[in-house]
Scaffold this active site. Structure first.
Site, PDB file in Angstrom:
ATOM      1  N   ARG A   1       0.896  -1.104   0.061  1.00  0.00           N
ATOM      2  CA  ARG A   1      -0.009  -0.101   0.018  1.00  0.00           C
ATOM      3  C   ARG A   1       0.938   1.207  -0.058  1.00  0.00           C
ATOM      4  O   ARG A   1       2.041   1.084  -0.017  1.00  0.00           O
ATOM      5  CB  ARG A   1      -1.038   0.084   1.260  1.00  0.00           C
ATOM      6  CG  ARG A   1      -0.475  -0.871   2.499  1.00  0.00           C
ATOM      7  CD  ARG A   1       0.570  -0.250   3.059  1.00  0.00           C
ATOM      8  NE  ARG A   1       0.118   1.217   3.423  1.00  0.00           N
ATOM      9  CZ  ARG A   1       1.288   2.142   3.685  1.00  0.00           C
ATOM     10  NH1 ARG A   1       2.496   1.667   3.620  1.00  0.00           N
ATOM     11  NH2 ARG A   1       0.815   3.223   4.007  1.00  0.00           N
ATOM     12  N   GLY A   2       0.419   2.434   0.066  1.00  0.00           N
ATOM     13  CA  GLY A   2       1.001   3.547  -0.326  1.00  0.00           C
ATOM     14  C   GLY A   2       1.131   3.972  -1.678  1.00  0.00           C
ATOM     15  O   GLY A   2       1.380   2.913  -2.530  1.00  0.00           O
TER      16      GLY A   2
ATOM     17  N   ARG B   1      -7.877  -0.258  -6.306  1.00  0.00           N
ATOM     18  CA  ARG B   1      -8.033   0.781  -5.465  1.00  0.00           C
ATOM     19  C   ARG B   1      -8.272   2.277  -5.944  1.00  0.00           C
ATOM     20  O   ARG B   1      -7.362   2.491  -7.328  1.00  0.00           O
ATOM     21  CB  ARG B   1      -6.856   1.001  -4.470  1.00  0.00           C
ATOM     22  CG  ARG B   1      -6.579  -0.175  -3.691  1.00  0.00           C
ATOM     23  CD  ARG B   1      -5.714  -0.008  -2.416  1.00  0.00           C
ATOM     24  NE  ARG B   1      -6.203   1.104  -1.415  1.00  0.00           N
ATOM     25  CZ  ARG B   1      -5.640   1.421  -0.493  1.00  0.00           C
ATOM     26  NH1 ARG B   1      -4.261   1.286  -0.240  1.00  0.00           N
ATOM     27  NH2 ARG B   1      -5.970   2.167   0.448  1.00  0.00           N
TER      28      ARG B   1
ATOM     29  N   GLN C   1      -1.960   2.248  10.021  1.00  0.00           N
ATOM     30  CA  GLN C   1      -0.568   2.291   9.442  1.00  0.00           C
ATOM     31  C   GLN C   1       0.481   2.856  10.145  1.00  0.00           C
ATOM     32  O   GLN C   1       1.640   2.604   9.837  1.00  0.00           O
ATOM     33  CB  GLN C   1      -0.846   2.684   8.012  1.00  0.00           C
ATOM     34  CG  GLN C   1      -1.524   2.077   6.989  1.00  0.00           C
ATOM     35  CD  GLN C   1      -2.932   2.517   7.144  1.00  0.00           C
ATOM     36  OE1 GLN C   1      -3.586   2.870   7.918  1.00  0.00           O
ATOM     37  NE2 GLN C   1      -3.744   2.267   5.881  1.00  0.00           N
TER      38      GLN C   1
ATOM     39  N   ASP D   1      -1.892  10.943  -1.707  1.00  0.00           N
ATOM     40  CA  ASP D   1      -2.165   9.742  -2.681  1.00  0.00           C
ATOM     41  C   ASP D   1      -2.451  10.473  -3.928  1.00  0.00           C
ATOM     42  O   ASP D   1      -2.485   9.868  -5.160  1.00  0.00           O
ATOM     43  CB  ASP D   1      -3.189   9.063  -1.992  1.00  0.00           C
ATOM     44  CG  ASP D   1      -2.814   8.345  -1.036  1.00  0.00           C
ATOM     45  OD1 ASP D   1      -2.758   8.724   0.127  1.00  0.00           O
ATOM     46  OD2 ASP D   1      -2.597   7.031  -1.096  1.00  0.00           O
TER      47      ASP D   1
ATOM     48  N   ASN E   1      -5.003  12.907   1.151  1.00  0.00           N
ATOM     49  CA  ASN E   1      -4.109  11.618   1.952  1.00  0.00           C
ATOM     50  C   ASN E   1      -5.024  10.978   2.978  1.00  0.00           C
ATOM     51  O   ASN E   1      -6.085  11.351   2.989  1.00  0.00           O
ATOM     52  CB  ASN E   1      -2.966  12.607   2.819  1.00  0.00           C
ATOM     53  CG  ASN E   1      -1.859  11.456   3.383  1.00  0.00           C
ATOM     54  OD1 ASN E   1      -1.602  10.836   2.598  1.00  0.00           O
ATOM     55  ND2 ASN E   1      -1.591  11.692   4.572  1.00  0.00           N
ATOM     56  N   LYS E   2      -4.332  10.304   3.851  1.00  0.00           N
ATOM     57  CA  LYS E   2      -5.208   9.097   4.609  1.00  0.00           C
ATOM     58  C   LYS E   2      -5.979   9.892   5.502  1.00  0.00           C
ATOM     59  O   LYS E   2      -5.506  11.035   6.098  1.00  0.00           O
ATOM     60  CB  LYS E   2      -4.062   8.394   5.558  1.00  0.00           C
ATOM     61  CG  LYS E   2      -4.827   7.571   6.651  1.00  0.00           C
ATOM     62  CD  LYS E   2      -5.650   6.351   5.607  1.00  0.00           C
ATOM     63  CE  LYS E   2      -4.889   5.730   4.684  1.00  0.00           C
ATOM     64  NZ  LYS E   2      -5.908   4.964   4.232  1.00  0.00           N
TER      65      LYS E   2
HETATM   66  O1  MRU Z   1      -4.505   3.281   2.521  1.00  0.00           O
HETATM   67  P1  MRU Z   1      -2.775   3.399   2.394  1.00  0.00           P
HETATM   68  O2  MRU Z   1      -2.159   2.788   3.298  1.00  0.00           O
HETATM   69  O3  MRU Z   1      -2.493   3.011   0.861  1.00  0.00           O
HETATM   70  O4  MRU Z   1      -2.754   5.021   2.592  1.00  0.00           O
HETATM   71  C1  MRU Z   1      -1.482   5.334   2.454  1.00  0.00           C
HETATM   72  C2  MRU Z   1      -1.512   6.910   2.675  1.00  0.00           C
HETATM   73  O5  MRU Z   1      -2.311   7.688   2.898  1.00  0.00           O
HETATM   74  C3  MRU Z   1       0.133   7.657   2.324  1.00  0.00           C
HETATM   75  O6  MRU Z   1       0.265   8.812   3.192  1.00  0.00           O
HETATM   76  C4  MRU Z   1      -0.014   7.940   1.114  1.00  0.00           C
HETATM   77  O7  MRU Z   1      -0.033   7.238   0.152  1.00  0.00           O
HETATM   78  C5  MRU Z   1       1.558   8.639   0.696  1.00  0.00           C
HETATM   79  S1  MRU Z   1       2.808   7.429   0.634  1.00  0.00           S
HETATM   80  C6  MRU Z   1       4.123   7.861   0.276  1.00  0.00           C
END
Ligand code: MRU
Length: 366
Positions: A53-54, A90, A205, A246, A256-257
């Site tokens: 993920r990320g 996703r 995370q 993201d 972002n998250k």
């Molecule tokens: O749901 P995830 O774990 O894929 O979310 C990841 C994030 O929100 C990160 O902050 C984002 O991808 C930036 S990563 C370098």
């Protein structure tokens, strides 16, 4: 990054030159498990079920997913099928679309017999470019941290406190990370740092991945509940926020998250600089208004109603938190408007979160 002294990426090609190996991030922080991806179905599952993920790592895995799909069938139909199935895994991280478009533009014009080799070569290049971009943005972010540290040290501070949300570290990329690349560079440069790690409910995370990698690298850190950041900022305990993203729009809005926006609001109210670190492929030049236009992933409510962890005897269990019959809704991301962002840290330098700022670094998108 190094794990027990050994340089390690988050995905790599196995000895057979075709199988792709990844770290199963659903097993961290307690177990380090490597999983082999041998075909398209594995690559889709790895992204969809968040073994990886990320945003940048999703992009790199999708690129290798295209190569895996072509192992035994290099036809036009297989190329289209691979693109469609990987694209559906996703919705929010734009690096996925970026990588798939890049691969398709290269592969579609080629004679089918040459596609597999070209796909593996380009996927490896995308992974290597990700490492180089993150290393470069780490160097630019180091300048931001060093300038702030010089200011704080002159006022008698003993360490610089940085708050981050979710995991935007090495584990979210092929190597180095985005938000954490400047942290690792500053740590290497000897700046005394301490990182506040938001646990980042519901999938945690921060607590499981960011804490794990800071721990591996020996960077001082403390895990906090997601709601603690505002309190810490009010008491002068946060000098700087750095998060990843993201998808960032051409106007500098940052997705972002979930929970990132609330940190940005608290940072603005308390005069704490709020930076976002990103490589170029995370910019969606087709979008302007992040709140209105970025697709926000909605995930299984079970991630909220239940929590997973390890018991004292080592068993992995999930337990229910909420009463039977109480519904939950699980938004994965939110959007922080550009006006709340102090600056964007990219592989090409640091710029204001605005169209003009981004175009000053990426004039080819003007
Ligand atoms: O749901 P995830 O774990 O894929 O979310 C990841 C994030 O929100 C990160 O902050 C984002 O991808 C930036 S990563 C370098």
């Amino acid at each position: 990054m190094r794990i027990n002294g050994k340089p390690t990426r988050t995905l790599w090609l196995a000895a057979d030159g075709e199988t792709v190996e990844i770290i199963d991030q659903t097993r961290l922080p307690h177990d380090f498990v490597v999983v082999a991806l041998t075909g398209l179905e594995d690559a889709c599952a790895a992204i969809r079920d968040m073994w990886v993920r990320g945003a940048p790592l999703i992009g790199a895995t999708a690129a290798f997913g295209m190569a895996l799909a072509l192992r035994h069938d290099q036809s036009d139909a297989r190329l289209d099928e691979a693109y469609g199935r990987l694209y559906a895994t996703r919705p929010t991280a734009v690096n996925l679309r970026w990588a798939l478009d890049d691969m398709k533009a290269l592969l579609a014009p080629l004679p089918p017999g040459r596609r597999k080799a070209a796909a593996y070569a380009r996927a490896q290049a995308i992974a290597d470019e990700d490492v180089a971009m993150n290393e470069a943005l780490g160097r630019h972010g180091l300048e931001v941290i060093a300038a702030l540290w010089a200011e704080k040290r002159a006022k008698g501070a003993e360490r610089l406190n940085i708050l981050t949300h979710c995991n935007a570290g090495w584990l979210a990329t092929v190597d180095w990370g985005t938000a954490l690349a400047p942290v690792y560079k500053a740590f290497e440069a000897g700046i005394p740092l301490h990182v506040w790690v938001d646990e980042t409910r519901p999938r945690n995370q921060g607590a499981s991945l960011t804490a794990r990698e800071l721990n591996w690298q020996g960077v001082a850190h403390t895990v906090i509940v997601d709601n603690a950041g505002g309190h810490l900022m009010q008491h002068g305990l946060v000098d700087l926020c750095i998060v990843g993203t993201d998808r960032t729009t051409a106007e500098g809005d940052v997705c972002n998250k979930i929970g990132t926006y609330l940190k940005a609001l608290a940072a603005r109210d308390n005069g704490v600089p709020f930076y976002v670190a990103l490589p170029g492929p995370t910019i969606d030049w087709t979008l302007a208004d992040g709140v209105a236009e970025i697709p926000i992933e909605e995930r299984d409510p079970a991630e909220i109603t239940h929590i997973a962890g390890r018991t004292a005897d080592g068993a992995r269990v999930a337990v229910q938190l909420t009463p039977d019959g109480s519904p939950a809704v699980n938004y994965g991301f939110d959007v922080t408007p550009a006006r709340l962002v102090t600056g964007l840290i990219t592989e090409r330098g640091v710029c204001p979160a605005s169209r003009a700022g981004l175009l000053s670094l990426y004039p080819e998108h003007g």
